[in-house]
Motif scaffolding. Structure first.
Motif, PDB file in Angstrom:
ATOM      1  N   ARG A  97       5.728 -10.447  -1.018  1.00 12.36           N
ATOM      2  CA  ARG A  97       6.952 -11.156  -1.402  1.00 12.36           C
ATOM      3  C   ARG A  97       7.174 -11.095  -2.914  1.00 12.36           C
ATOM      4  O   ARG A  97       8.277 -10.855  -3.386  1.00 12.36           O
ATOM      5  CB  ARG A  97       6.883 -12.609  -0.932  1.00 12.36           C
ATOM      6  N   ILE A  98       6.112 -11.283  -3.683  1.00  7.13           N
ATOM      7  CA  ILE A  98       6.225 -11.222  -5.147  1.00  7.13           C
ATOM      8  C   ILE A  98       6.685  -9.829  -5.576  1.00  7.13           C
ATOM      9  O   ILE A  98       7.598  -9.693  -6.393  1.00  7.13           O
ATOM     10  CB  ILE A  98       4.893 -11.619  -5.818  1.00  7.13           C
ATOM     11  N   ALA A  99       6.074  -8.793  -5.016  1.00  4.69           N
ATOM     12  CA  ALA A  99       6.462  -7.420  -5.359  1.00  4.69           C
ATOM     13  C   ALA A  99       7.923  -7.171  -5.011  1.00  4.69           C
ATOM     14  O   ALA A  99       8.683  -6.621  -5.827  1.00  4.69           O
ATOM     15  CB  ALA A  99       5.561  -6.426  -4.634  1.00  4.69           C
ATOM     16  N   GLU A 100       8.326  -7.608  -3.840  1.00  2.00           N
ATOM     17  CA  GLU A 100       9.703  -7.381  -3.408  1.00  2.00           C
ATOM     18  C   GLU A 100      10.700  -8.119  -4.294  1.00  2.00           C
ATOM     19  O   GLU A 100      11.688  -7.548  -4.758  1.00  2.00           O
ATOM     20  CB  GLU A 100       9.872  -7.845  -1.959  1.00  2.00           C
ATOM     21  N   ARG A 101      10.434  -9.371  -4.565  1.00  2.00           N
ATOM     22  CA  ARG A 101      11.389 -10.192  -5.313  1.00  2.00           C
ATOM     23  C   ARG A 101      11.479  -9.791  -6.784  1.00  2.00           C
ATOM     24  O   ARG A 101      12.507 -10.001  -7.416  1.00  2.00           O
ATOM     25  CB  ARG A 101      10.995 -11.666  -5.226  1.00  2.00           C
ATOM     26  N   LEU A 102      10.400  -9.232  -7.333  1.00  2.00           N
ATOM     27  CA  LEU A 102      10.410  -8.832  -8.741  1.00  2.00           C
ATOM     28  C   LEU A 102      10.653  -7.331  -8.917  1.00  2.00           C
ATOM     29  O   LEU A 102      10.566  -6.810 -10.019  1.00  2.00           O
ATOM     30  CB  LEU A 102       9.095  -9.241  -9.422  1.00  2.00           C
ATOM     31  N   ASP A 103      10.935  -6.650  -7.804  1.00  2.00           N
ATOM     32  CA  ASP A 103      11.195  -5.208  -7.826  1.00  2.00           C
ATOM     33  C   ASP A 103      10.028  -4.414  -8.397  1.00  2.00           C
ATOM     34  O   ASP A 103      10.210  -3.457  -9.148  1.00  2.00           O
ATOM     35  CB  ASP A 103      12.487  -4.889  -8.596  1.00  2.00           C
ATOM     36  N   ILE A 104       8.824  -4.828  -8.034  1.00  2.00           N
ATOM     37  CA  ILE A 104       7.626  -4.096  -8.431  1.00  2.00           C
ATOM     38  C   ILE A 104       7.347  -3.069  -7.341  1.00  2.00           C
ATOM     39  O   ILE A 104       7.264  -3.427  -6.168  1.00  2.00           O
ATOM     40  CB  ILE A 104       6.410  -5.042  -8.566  1.00  2.00           C
ATOM     41  N   PRO A 105       7.215  -1.794  -7.691  1.00  2.15           N
ATOM     42  CA  PRO A 105       6.875  -0.796  -6.668  1.00  2.15           C
ATOM     43  C   PRO A 105       5.578  -1.200  -5.947  1.00  2.15           C
ATOM     44  O   PRO A 105       4.571  -1.493  -6.585  1.00  2.15           O
ATOM     45  CB  PRO A 105       6.690   0.493  -7.471  1.00  2.15           C
ATOM     46  N   ARG A 106       5.663  -1.254  -4.630  1.00  2.10           N
ATOM     47  CA  ARG A 106       4.542  -1.737  -3.820  1.00  2.10           C
ATOM     48  C   ARG A 106       3.235  -1.002  -4.125  1.00  2.10           C
ATOM     49  O   ARG A 106       2.169  -1.592  -4.144  1.00  2.10           O
ATOM     50  CB  ARG A 106       4.889  -1.632  -2.351  1.00  2.10           C
ATOM     51  N   GLY A 107       3.340   0.298  -4.360  1.00  3.87           N
ATOM     52  CA  GLY A 107       2.140   1.091  -4.616  1.00  3.87           C
ATOM     53  C   GLY A 107       1.382   0.643  -5.858  1.00  3.87           C
ATOM     54  O   GLY A 107       0.160   0.777  -5.918  1.00  3.87           O
ATOM     55  N   LEU A 108       2.091   0.080  -6.845  1.00  4.75           N
ATOM     56  CA  LEU A 108       1.413  -0.393  -8.057  1.00  4.75           C
ATOM     57  C   LEU A 108       0.458  -1.539  -7.755  1.00  4.75           C
ATOM     58  O   LEU A 108      -0.503  -1.753  -8.488  1.00  4.75           O
ATOM     59  CB  LEU A 108       2.428  -0.834  -9.101  1.00  4.75           C
ATOM     60  N   MET A 109       0.752  -2.275  -6.664  1.00  5.88           N
ATOM     61  CA  MET A 109      -0.108  -3.404  -6.305  1.00  5.88           C
ATOM     62  C   MET A 109      -1.004  -3.042  -5.119  1.00  5.88           C
ATOM     63  O   MET A 109      -1.660  -3.906  -4.549  1.00  5.88           O
ATOM     64  CB  MET A 109       0.751  -4.621  -5.970  1.00  5.88           C
ATOM     65  N   GLY A 110      -1.028  -1.753  -4.745  1.00  2.00           N
ATOM     66  CA  GLY A 110      -1.865  -1.334  -3.635  1.00  2.00           C
ATOM     67  C   GLY A 110      -1.374  -1.848  -2.298  1.00  2.00           C
ATOM     68  O   GLY A 110      -2.151  -2.034  -1.375  1.00  2.00           O
ATOM     69  N   LEU A 111      -0.064  -2.050  -2.190  1.00  2.00           N
ATOM     70  CA  LEU A 111       0.528  -2.540  -0.949  1.00  2.00           C
ATOM     71  C   LEU A 111       1.141  -1.365  -0.189  1.00  2.00           C
ATOM     72  O   LEU A 111       1.760  -0.486  -0.782  1.00  2.00           O
ATOM     73  CB  LEU A 111       1.614  -3.582  -1.231  1.00  2.00           C
TER      74      LEU A 111
END
Length: 115
Positions: A97-111
């Motif tokens: 949810r944090i990645a999605e809401r802040l527009d962080i590419p999922r791969g950067l967080m290993g998601l």
């Protein structure tokens, strides 16, 4: 009312209660690759899923705790606890949810990109 409706309603209430988050509601995609906090690469902090540092980074960009809470669908108390290191974010759903809401590419967080 199902869970997603309840969550959406709660988030809608938060953005109404904290309109200042809209001023900082846009993130710069370059932050996630080029940003630094305390001499450390934000990309590395994201790989480590260090959400406390992510929240501190947003604060350094002028975001209030209320704005961070509204943008990420959490409470100010949770944001404060994460920033202070009293609470860690380990739930995959919350990280997602944090990645999605802040527009962080999922791969950067290993998601994963697909469920």
């Amino acid at each position: 009312m199902n869970t997603s409706t309840t969550t959406t309603a709660a988030i809608g209430a938060q953005t109404t209660r904290y309109p200042e988050w809209r001023a900082y509601g846009q993130t710069d995609p370059s932050w996630w690759i080029d940003g630094h906090l305390g001499g450390r690469s934000l990309a590395e902090l994201l790989r480590q899923r260090d959400i406390g540092s992510l929240f501190r980074f947003l604060k350094s960009r002028g975001w209030s705790q209320a704005a961070i809470a509204a943008a990420t669908g959490t409470t100010e108390n949770q944001v404060r606890a994460v920033i202070q290191g009293r609470q860690r974010v380990t739930s995959y759903d919350v990280l997602e949810r944090i990645a999605e809401r802040l527009d962080i590419p999922r791969g950067l967080m290993g998601l994963a990109y697909e469920k």
